[in-house]
Enzyme design. Structure first.
Site, PDB file in Angstrom:
ATOM      1  CG  HIS A  67       4.750  -8.404   0.245  1.00 41.46           C
ATOM      2  ND1 HIS A  67       4.100  -9.579  -0.091  1.00 41.46           N
ATOM      3  CD2 HIS A  67       5.423  -8.011  -0.873  1.00 41.46           C
ATOM      4  CE1 HIS A  67       4.352  -9.876  -1.363  1.00 41.46           C
ATOM      5  NE2 HIS A  67       5.162  -8.944  -1.852  1.00 41.46           N
ATOM      6  CG  HIS A  69       0.845  -8.372   4.844  1.00 42.32           C
ATOM      7  ND1 HIS A  69      -0.191  -9.118   4.299  1.00 42.32           N
ATOM      8  CD2 HIS A  69       1.931  -8.633   4.066  1.00 42.32           C
ATOM      9  CE1 HIS A  69       0.254  -9.797   3.258  1.00 42.32           C
ATOM     10  NE2 HIS A  69       1.544  -9.530   3.099  1.00 42.32           N
ATOM     11  CG  HIS A  84       0.911  -6.212  -0.080  1.00 40.28           C
ATOM     12  ND1 HIS A  84       1.386  -6.245  -1.366  1.00 40.28           N
ATOM     13  CD2 HIS A  84       0.916  -7.505   0.345  1.00 40.28           C
ATOM     14  CE1 HIS A  84       1.673  -7.494  -1.705  1.00 40.28           C
ATOM     15  NE2 HIS A  84       1.388  -8.273  -0.679  1.00 40.28           N
ATOM     16  CG  HIS A  92       2.144  -5.539  -5.874  1.00 43.03           C
ATOM     17  ND1 HIS A  92       2.753  -5.544  -4.643  1.00 43.03           N
ATOM     18  CD2 HIS A  92       2.819  -6.440  -6.632  1.00 43.03           C
ATOM     19  CE1 HIS A  92       3.741  -6.414  -4.644  1.00 43.03           C
ATOM     20  NE2 HIS A  92       3.801  -6.971  -5.847  1.00 43.03           N
ATOM     21  CG  HIS A 101       0.903  -2.043  -2.269  1.00 44.85           C
ATOM     22  ND1 HIS A 101       0.618  -3.392  -2.343  1.00 44.85           N
ATOM     23  CD2 HIS A 101       0.007  -1.412  -3.071  1.00 44.85           C
ATOM     24  CE1 HIS A 101      -0.414  -3.580  -3.143  1.00 44.85           C
ATOM     25  NE2 HIS A 101      -0.800  -2.393  -3.607  1.00 44.85           N
ATOM     26  CG  ASP A 104       4.301  -3.431  -3.007  1.00 45.39           C
ATOM     27  OD1 ASP A 104       3.684  -4.282  -2.353  1.00 45.39           O
ATOM     28  OD2 ASP A 104       3.787  -2.766  -3.941  1.00 45.39           O
ATOM     29  CG  HIS A 141       3.637 -13.855   0.327  1.00 46.66           C
ATOM     30  ND1 HIS A 141       2.273 -13.971   0.338  1.00 46.66           N
ATOM     31  CD2 HIS A 141       3.916 -12.645   0.872  1.00 46.66           C
ATOM     32  CE1 HIS A 141       1.737 -12.874   0.843  1.00 46.66           C
ATOM     33  NE2 HIS A 141       2.713 -12.052   1.178  1.00 46.66           N
ATOM     34  NE  ARG A 164      -1.514 -13.256   3.552  1.00 49.81           N
ATOM     35  CZ  ARG A 164      -2.269 -12.231   3.963  1.00 49.81           C
ATOM     36  NH1 ARG A 164      -2.366 -11.967   5.265  1.00 49.81           N
ATOM     37  NH2 ARG A 164      -2.922 -11.497   3.089  1.00 49.81           N
TER      38      ARG A 164
END
Length: 210
Positions: A67, A69, A84, A92, A101, A104, A141, A164
């Site tokens: 993603h 952020h 995000h 999401h 997002h 995403d 992640h 993360r």
């Protein structure tokens, strides 16, 4: 004939100047347990998709949420990059979903050696204007992003992708200047079409004849 060549030469210079507005960015990822990576992003203009190239090593085999952020803040490691990037304040989703997002980007897949290497285009992420992702962070992640498709309480927030494991700030890869016509949300730079180029050539030739 000479006038036509002059006209085409002028148009070629205009096209080259337009091409130089292309933007390129990079994020160097660092994380826990030796996870490292390089992510490059390139976009010719805000009317075209961003092309993203991914190379990450040191992952556990399988899928990992991937993603953009909201914050390029690594003062507390990946924990300080915020959520995000989601300027529209929506749920999401998967990269191909209409509701998602901006950040995403789904999952990347690591092979048995822990290497994830892939490339893809995205029509929502932009390097231009008010919604530019420059200066924000890319995060990998520990788990699989469920793409907002499960009943988990975090599914529509984060995809329940777990902790993360690596992150990096998206910075400028090659120098560029923001064009005068800034791309903002829902706005696009005007790109020359074939008809427009031919029309301009005709106008230039007529002007040279006078």
């Amino acid at each position: 004939m000479m006038k036509v060549l002059i006209a085409l030469g002028i148009l070629g210079c205009l096209a080259l100047a337009n091409a130089e507005q292309s933007k390129k960015a990079i994020a160097f990822l660092q994380g826990t347990s030796g996870v490292l990576g390089n992510i490059t992003l390139s976009q010719p203009s805000c009317t075209e998709p961003v092309f993203i190239e991914v190379s990450v090593i040191g992952l556990t085999p399988g899928k990992h949420g991937f993603h953009i952020h909201e914050k390029g803040d690594l003062s507390d490691g990946c924990a300080s990059t915020g959520g995000h990037y989601n300027p529209d304040k929506v749920s999401h989703g998967a990269p191909e979903d209409q509701v998602r997002h901006v950040g995403d980007l789904g999952n990347i897949v690591a092979n048995e050696a822990g290497i994830a290497k892939t490339s893809f285009s995205d029509t929502v992420v932009s390097l231009f204007g008010a919604r530019s992702v420059l200066g924000r962070a890319i995060v990998v992640h520990s788990g699989v992003d469920d793409l907002g498709k499960t009943n988990h309480p975090d599914s529509l927030k984060t995809g329940n992708a777990g902790g993360r494991v690596a992150c990096g700030v998206i910075g400028v890869l090659s120098p560029f200047d923001e064009p005068e016509e800034i791309c903002s949300s829902g706005q696009s730079l005007v790109r020359p079409t074939l008809l427009g180029i031919l029309s301009a050539a005709f106008i230039i030739v007529r002007a040279l004849e006078n």
